[in-house]
Design a protein around this motif. Sequence first.
Motif, PDB file in Angstrom:
ATOM      1  N   LEU A 127       0.884  -1.348  -0.092  1.00 23.04           N
ATOM      2  CA  LEU A 127       0.005   0.077  -0.029  1.00 23.04           C
ATOM      3  C   LEU A 127       0.710   1.368  -0.073  1.00 23.04           C
ATOM      4  O   LEU A 127       0.712   2.272  -0.303  1.00 23.04           O
ATOM      5  CB  LEU A 127      -0.934  -0.031   1.182  1.00 23.04           C
ATOM      6  N   ARG A 161      -5.293  -2.740  -4.582  1.00 21.87           N
ATOM      7  CA  ARG A 161      -5.215  -1.973  -3.256  1.00 21.87           C
ATOM      8  C   ARG A 161      -6.392  -2.130  -2.352  1.00 21.87           C
ATOM      9  O   ARG A 161      -6.251  -1.961  -1.163  1.00 21.87           O
ATOM     10  CB  ARG A 161      -4.798  -0.530  -3.614  1.00 21.87           C
ATOM     11  N   TYR A 165      -6.450  -3.119   1.266  1.00 20.58           N
ATOM     12  CA  TYR A 165      -6.638  -2.421   2.493  1.00 20.58           C
ATOM     13  C   TYR A 165      -7.803  -3.279   3.283  1.00 20.58           C
ATOM     14  O   TYR A 165      -7.560  -3.177   4.598  1.00 20.58           O
ATOM     15  CB  TYR A 165      -7.358  -1.148   1.766  1.00 20.58           C
TER      16      TYR A 165
END
Length: 494
Positions: A127, A161, A165
């Motif tokens: 990230l 992504r 997360y």
Amino acid sequence: MQETRDAPSMAADAGAPDSVTGGPVLRNVSIAALVGAVILPLVGCDTSPDSWFSRRGEVACPRPQLPAGTQPQFNAQQIEVRTLRRRGFTGDFFSQLELGRRYEGKRAADKNLQDEVEAAVWYALALTNPDGYAPIAAYDRRGQQGAKGTSRFDDCRAVERRIAYRALDDLLSKMTTDEQDEVRNRVIYVLSTQGAEGYRTLARMHDGFFGAFGEPSDNRQAAEARGKPYKPGAPAVLNLFPRNDVDAYLYNYLAVQTGDVGAYVMLKDFERSSAQRAAAGGFVEQKARRWIPPFEFYPPQAPESGVPHSDESDQYNDGQQAALTRLRELPFVHIAEALTYLRVTPKPVAEERALYPGDIQSFQAMIGRPQTGSFQPIEKVRAIQYAAVNGSPKAQLVLAVMYSEGVGVPRDYARAFHWYAEADKQGSAEAKYAMSTFFSLGVQGVADQDKASAVVYQIDSALSGFKPSIGRLQQVLAQVSRPRPAPRDRDYLP
């Protein structure tokens, strides 16, 4: 009645020729459609997230190709993980994602790798990676001819992504505070090995003007993680690296110390953004001189029956190479004593050639290095570091000297002071003497330059029986007791 009468006839006609009923043809078409619905979303970024088969944002990018031989090997998993770690340490976005998934252990084949802390580390590093969010297509996705392929790659990275997360938030929410601290420290270590780029990333991660992992403030995944007041997105993720202007300033300052011009520009922009930030400069500079990474090298622990973690950071710059060439100045007995402390050898040996290859392999396995049976220079350094980390006062003192002189490791007075202090805590008289020298000479990177502290350390060391400090103490006391000239009137003027 008509429906009742037609139903049996339709069932009877099921075996009729294709030209009459088309039954098998329809079934074949249905099967083909079903296969297409399953297979097409798996082909990677060539499948649009807006396709008829999937919701927007549910198409992942292709995984990196891993080494494969013609014959399956018993250690194939270890080879794959090591390859991924090498790529991940040097900033490969997809390798970092893959490591996160491997260490999650959701697949049966990865159960022996399962390590939630390590999984969280690699998801977090993915990230932070600009390759995951920096746009490739600089135009509207459907605005120009030829934009379709690259824009779809932007789309699939956004999907990756978003998934990362969610996975990271789930992992962190189940961890204790100590485990979250471990994740944070490992991420800081890996980024600190990347030089100016890593320090700049750490600065953005602590800067409230950026996303949770240093993304632009308008980044979609970062915004989703923040969520709304009544609908938080990923609260555990947001708390991993608390926003702090001092730490943001600190990492910008450390980036500048590497000689990076871009880091200097960023630091000046940071200072100009707020008067309060600019005022913290002096304090941050002192803190930066004392700052050391949270680890000497990446922790080599391993999950139960799994592949040991290894440090694949690429720190072999010119300074490191020059330091390694000086390693021959270090008597081998110090390395041998470290190996004995680690219970690799029963007793120290005087020369390297007296070591058994099996002993060298045992140590290489401990630190996650290839088991060649032949000592590499960096592995000799690791022997000292590993013994120091595990509490050997002799190794701590030797490592402090290595950092002081630039032998085996680049010269670093802050780290030297740290290891002198660690040895001092264990009652090393030699360390007390070295600490007093640091205090009295005012070496860069040492916070406390109080000469009175030097006298205290030297007295304590002299009482401990370390003879060189007695002569040093006499010199310092002579300076302290030397008559001073009478003050003149102007000495009292403001």
